[in-house]
Design a protein around this motif. Structure first.
Motif, PDB file in Angstrom:
ATOM      1  N   CYS A 108       0.847  -1.188   0.000  1.00 27.75           N
ATOM      2  CA  CYS A 108       0.000   0.000   0.000  1.00 27.75           C
ATOM      3  C   CYS A 108       0.886   1.242   0.000  1.00 27.75           C
ATOM      4  O   CYS A 108       2.072   1.181   0.344  1.00 27.75           O
ATOM      5  N   VAL A 109       0.313   2.358  -0.397  1.00 24.86           N
ATOM      6  CA  VAL A 109       1.039   3.635  -0.431  1.00 24.86           C
ATOM      7  C   VAL A 109       0.966   4.276   0.950  1.00 24.86           C
ATOM      8  O   VAL A 109      -0.114   4.646   1.418  1.00 24.86           O
ATOM      9  N   ALA A 110       2.124   4.403   1.592  1.00 26.66           N
ATOM     10  CA  ALA A 110       2.187   4.992   2.929  1.00 26.66           C
ATOM     11  C   ALA A 110       2.471   6.489   2.891  1.00 26.66           C
ATOM     12  O   ALA A 110       2.237   7.183   3.879  1.00 26.66           O
ATOM     13  N   ILE A 222       3.356  -4.681   7.286  1.00 27.43           N
ATOM     14  CA  ILE A 222       4.251  -3.696   7.908  1.00 27.43           C
ATOM     15  C   ILE A 222       3.474  -2.432   8.269  1.00 27.43           C
ATOM     16  O   ILE A 222       3.656  -1.844   9.342  1.00 27.43           O
ATOM     17  N   ALA A 223       2.583  -1.999   7.373  1.00 26.44           N
ATOM     18  CA  ALA A 223       1.773  -0.810   7.639  1.00 26.44           C
ATOM     19  C   ALA A 223       0.931  -0.996   8.897  1.00 26.44           C
ATOM     20  O   ALA A 223       0.780  -0.066   9.699  1.00 26.44           O
ATOM     21  N   ARG A 224       0.397  -2.193   9.079  1.00 22.40           N
ATOM     22  CA  ARG A 224      -0.425  -2.452  10.276  1.00 22.40           C
ATOM     23  C   ARG A 224       0.412  -2.472  11.550  1.00 22.40           C
ATOM     24  O   ARG A 224       0.001  -1.938  12.581  1.00 22.40           O
ATOM     25  N   LEU A 230       5.456   4.998  11.012  1.00 31.20           N
ATOM     26  CA  LEU A 230       5.368   5.444   9.619  1.00 31.20           C
ATOM     27  C   LEU A 230       4.723   6.822   9.522  1.00 31.20           C
ATOM     28  O   LEU A 230       5.078   7.613   8.638  1.00 31.20           O
ATOM     29  N   ILE A 231       3.789   7.128  10.412  1.00 31.06           N
ATOM     30  CA  ILE A 231       3.213   8.476  10.438  1.00 31.06           C
ATOM     31  C   ILE A 231       4.293   9.492  10.808  1.00 31.06           C
ATOM     32  O   ILE A 231       4.430  10.542  10.166  1.00 31.06           O
ATOM     33  N   TRP A 232       5.075   9.189  11.832  1.00 31.32           N
ATOM     34  CA  TRP A 232       6.144  10.097  12.248  1.00 31.32           C
ATOM     35  C   TRP A 232       7.204  10.234  11.149  1.00 31.32           C
ATOM     36  O   TRP A 232       7.671  11.338  10.846  1.00 31.32           O
ATOM     37  N   LEU A 233       7.536   9.110  10.528  1.00 28.79           N
ATOM     38  CA  LEU A 233       8.552   9.106   9.482  1.00 28.79           C
ATOM     39  C   LEU A 233       8.148   9.999   8.317  1.00 28.79           C
ATOM     40  O   LEU A 233       8.943  10.779   7.797  1.00 28.79           O
ATOM     41  N   ASN A 317      -4.888   4.502   7.176  1.00 31.54           N
ATOM     42  CA  ASN A 317      -4.663   4.923   8.557  1.00 31.54           C
ATOM     43  C   ASN A 317      -3.402   5.764   8.707  1.00 31.54           C
ATOM     44  O   ASN A 317      -3.239   6.483   9.698  1.00 31.54           O
ATOM     45  N   ILE A 318      -2.510   5.654   7.724  1.00 30.14           N
ATOM     46  CA  ILE A 318      -1.276   6.451   7.733  1.00 30.14           C
ATOM     47  C   ILE A 318      -1.459   7.719   6.907  1.00 30.14           C
ATOM     48  O   ILE A 318      -1.195   8.830   7.364  1.00 30.14           O
ATOM     49  N   ILE A 319      -1.947   7.559   5.688  1.00 30.94           N
ATOM     50  CA  ILE A 319      -2.116   8.694   4.770  1.00 30.94           C
ATOM     51  C   ILE A 319      -3.028   9.760   5.358  1.00 30.94           C
ATOM     52  O   ILE A 319      -2.756  10.968   5.269  1.00 30.94           O
ATOM     53  N   TYR A 320      -4.145   9.334   5.981  1.00 28.25           N
ATOM     54  CA  TYR A 320      -5.138  10.297   6.460  1.00 28.25           C
ATOM     55  C   TYR A 320      -4.987  10.646   7.940  1.00 28.25           C
ATOM     56  O   TYR A 320      -5.855  11.291   8.518  1.00 28.25           O
ATOM     57  N   ALA A 321      -3.894  10.232   8.544  1.00 37.38           N
ATOM     58  CA  ALA A 321      -3.653  10.553   9.961  1.00 37.38           C
ATOM     59  C   ALA A 321      -3.258  12.021  10.115  1.00 37.38           C
ATOM     60  O   ALA A 321      -2.823  12.677   9.161  1.00 37.38           O
TER      61      ALA A 321
END
Length: 331
Positions: A108-110, A222-224, A230-233, A317-321
């Motif tokens: 998925c696209v992170a 990995i995203a889960r 990943l959000i911080w990164l 959950n990462i993209i829209y955080a």
């Protein structure tokens, strides 16, 4: 008594399991990409700071939430991503589509990193006449084929008398100036070098905004497991590296030294890349991502670069955080 003893040992066993699970640390996220300028903010931030400021570093083996590796070529990135030695990859979206189509690995696209905004173009010399037979030179890659196809369609050349010829990117300038080809499909710094020599830009990535897209893709498991890191990164860490690249001349000198590129070429290429803010990237993901994924799949299938479409959802959950708060790297 036996019941009390059994209850005691069961409770003790449960406590041991809980303490053991709480003490288990995650392996660092392993990310790789090639030397492209659009990925350099990650490499710059890594070189200067590592992950000492990462809020989740204590939960990782060795105190490092991630490892970021600059690979010599995209082929190396794709190979290691395919074998699982990399958890994430810095790629253009068409490269990611090709990878997913071939391997069927769920990714998925992170993060949406950047997109070409004039750095890719189709050029010809002023005497070019599309009604006479002509040769189009381009690189031998899915992206080169996609840019060529989009240009042919936009410039209404489908019924024109042309042939295509593979030309290595380093030879694009000489091939057009010498007349070996009449049209060249290329990218910076070769676009600017040709314009300086009198070539005309007939079509560029500004005419197809967002379609030449740089992304961070990760395996879905990995995203889960690493959503917080990943959000911080993709927010605090990435944007600090981006500021370094844009505002510090020594950062571009550092990139030039590591990649062997000319400093002026890097500055020219940087002017043709758009780096969206976190919120802008979220809006792009919501409004444009699905369309561009469809466009790329269509062209890659039409020109037989794929046999089945690539299926790459967003890591929502990462993209829209909300972005992680800015952190002082100097604490």
């Amino acid at each position: 008594m036996r019941s009390t003893t059994a209850t005691f040992f069961l409770s003790l066993f449960g406590l041991i399991l809980l303490l053991t699970s709480c003490g288990q640390k995650r392996e660092p996220i392993n990310i790789g990409g090639n030397t492209w300028l659009g990925y350099q903010p990650y490499y710059l931030a890594k070189e200067e700071f590592g992950c000492s400021a990462c809020p989740t570093h204590d939960s990782y083996v060795g105190g490092q939430a991630f490892r970021i590796n600059m690979m010599p070529a995209t082929t190396s990135t794709l190979r290691l991503f395919g074998t699982g030695e990399l958890d994430g990859a810095l790629l253009t979206l068409d490269e990611a589509i090709g990878f997913q189509s071939r391997t069927q690995i769920p990714i998925c696209v992170a993060q949406i990193l950047s997109y070409s905004d004039g750095a890719d173009a189709i050029l010809a010399m002023p005497d070019f006449d599309p009604d006479r037979p002509f040769v189009i030179g381009n690189e031998q890659s899915a992206l080169g084929g996609f840019k060529t196809a989009r240009g042919i369609e936009a410039l209404k050349w489908i019924d024109k008398p042309f042939e295509q010829r593979v030309v290595h990117p380093a030879s694009h300038v000489d091939a057009l100036l010498s007349g070996e080809v009449n049209v060249v499909v290329t990218y910076e710094p070769y676009v600017s070098k040709l314009v300086e020599r009198g070539a005309m830009v007939l079509f560029s990535s500004r005419d197809m905004p967002g379609e030449i897209l740089d992304v961070l893709v990760v395996r879905q498991d990995i995203a889960r497991r690493h959503e917080d890191s990943l959000i911080w990164l993709g927010s605090s860490f990435w944007y600090h590296g981006l500021s370094m690249m844009k505002e510090r001349e020594e950062s571009l000198k550092f990139i030039a030294a590591r990649t062997g590129a000319d400093l002026s070429d890097l500055q020219t290429a940087l002017s043709g890349i758009h780096f969206p803010s976190w919120r802008e990237a979220q809006a792009f993901a919501e409004q444009d991502y699905a369309r561009i994924l469809g466009v790329l799949n269509h062209y890659l299938l039409s020109y037989q670069h794929l046999t089945v479409p690539g299926n790459i959802p967003l890591c929502e959950n990462i993209i829209y955080a909300d972005p992680a708060p800015a952190i002082s790297f100097y604490d």
